[in-house]
Design a protein around this motif. Structure first.
Motif, mmCIF file in Angstrom:
data_model
loop_
_atom_site.group_PDB
_atom_site.id
_atom_site.type_symbol
_atom_site.label_atom_id
_atom_site.label_comp_id
_atom_site.label_asym_id
_atom_site.label_seq_id
_atom_site.Cartn_x
_atom_site.Cartn_y
_atom_site.Cartn_z
ATOM 1 N N UNK A 3 71.403 39.142 28.938
ATOM 2 C CA UNK A 3 70.500 40.271 29.148
ATOM 3 C C UNK A 3 70.470 41.166 27.930
ATOM 4 N N UNK A 4 71.548 41.284 27.224
ATOM 5 C CA UNK A 4 71.542 42.139 26.036
ATOM 6 C C UNK A 4 70.668 41.543 24.949
ATOM 7 N N UNK A 5 70.693 40.238 24.837
ATOM 8 C CA UNK A 5 69.847 39.603 23.829
ATOM 9 C C UNK A 5 68.371 39.786 24.195
ATOM 10 N N UNK A 6 68.063 39.616 25.446
ATOM 11 C CA UNK A 6 66.679 39.786 25.907
ATOM 12 C C UNK A 6 66.271 41.247 25.734
ATOM 13 N N UNK A 7 67.132 42.166 26.054
ATOM 14 C CA UNK A 7 66.819 43.587 25.918
ATOM 15 C C UNK A 7 66.663 43.944 24.443
ATOM 16 N N UNK A 8 67.498 43.333 23.567
ATOM 17 C CA UNK A 8 67.395 43.638 22.147
ATOM 18 C C UNK A 8 66.107 43.063 21.557
ATOM 19 N N UNK A 9 65.577 42.024 22.115
ATOM 20 C CA UNK A 9 64.302 41.444 21.643
ATOM 21 C C UNK A 9 63.132 42.206 22.261
ATOM 22 N N UNK A 12 62.389 46.249 20.825
ATOM 23 C CA UNK A 12 61.538 46.468 19.659
ATOM 24 C C UNK A 12 60.095 46.011 19.889
ATOM 25 N N UNK A 13 59.943 44.927 20.661
ATOM 26 C CA UNK A 13 58.588 44.438 20.946
ATOM 27 C C UNK A 13 57.817 45.498 21.732
ATOM 28 N N UNK A 14 58.443 46.118 22.721
ATOM 29 C CA UNK A 14 57.793 47.157 23.522
ATOM 30 C C UNK A 14 57.472 48.351 22.616
ATOM 31 N N UNK A 15 58.367 48.689 21.716
ATOM 32 C CA UNK A 15 58.144 49.796 20.791
ATOM 33 C C UNK A 15 56.954 49.491 19.886
ATOM 34 N N UNK A 16 56.932 48.282 19.352
ATOM 35 C CA UNK A 16 55.826 47.872 18.475
ATOM 36 C C UNK A 16 54.514 47.860 19.253
#
Length: 135
Positions: A3-9, A12-16
């Motif tokens: 989940x941390x890897x998915x959240x870390x990906x 930034x995608x949501x921010x972008x």
């Protein structure tokens, strides 16, 4: 995948995506404002075009009026020329009659002087010829 890897990906995608969405929304507003201003400019140009059409119509009317005025002046010029020519012909005729009457008077006077014995016949003939030449 954790989940941390998915959240870390995904973070930034949501921010972008959020930045892109906000930027696109802002750009859309600016393009809408630009489009509105172009619309106003188009309306002004259409108004100017209408005014130019009115001016063109007025110039056409003025040209027609000037053509009518030119026609009137042409007629007046012809009438005036005709009038002056007629009066000049009458004046010439009167002057010719006056010159003829004067010549007749001179001949009469020479005849009278000859009849009274004041002039000899050959001198009277010469005076009559001179009077005819001068008239």
């Amino acid at each position: 995948m954790d989940a941390t890897l998915i959240a870390s990906i995904i973070g930034p995608i949501v921010t972008i995506v959020t930045i892109l969405g906000t930027t696109l929304y802002w750009l859309g507003g600016k393009f809408k404002e630009i489009d509105m201003r172009f619309g106003q400019i188009n309306e002004r140009f259409e108004e100017i075009d209408r005014r130019f059409e009115e001016v063109d119509k007025r110039f056409e009317e003025m040209n027609k009026r000037f053509e009518r005025v030119d026609e009137r002046f042409d007629r007046l010029e012809k009438n005036l020329k005709s009038y002056v020519d007629e009066k000049f012909d009458i004046l010439n005729a009167r002057i010719s009659r006056l010159a003829e009457a004067y010549s007749d008077y001179q001949e009469f006077f020479v005849e009278y002087l000859t009849a009274e014995g004041l002039l000899k016949a050959e001198k009277a003939s010469m005076l009559r010829n001179e009077a005819r030449k001068r008239s």
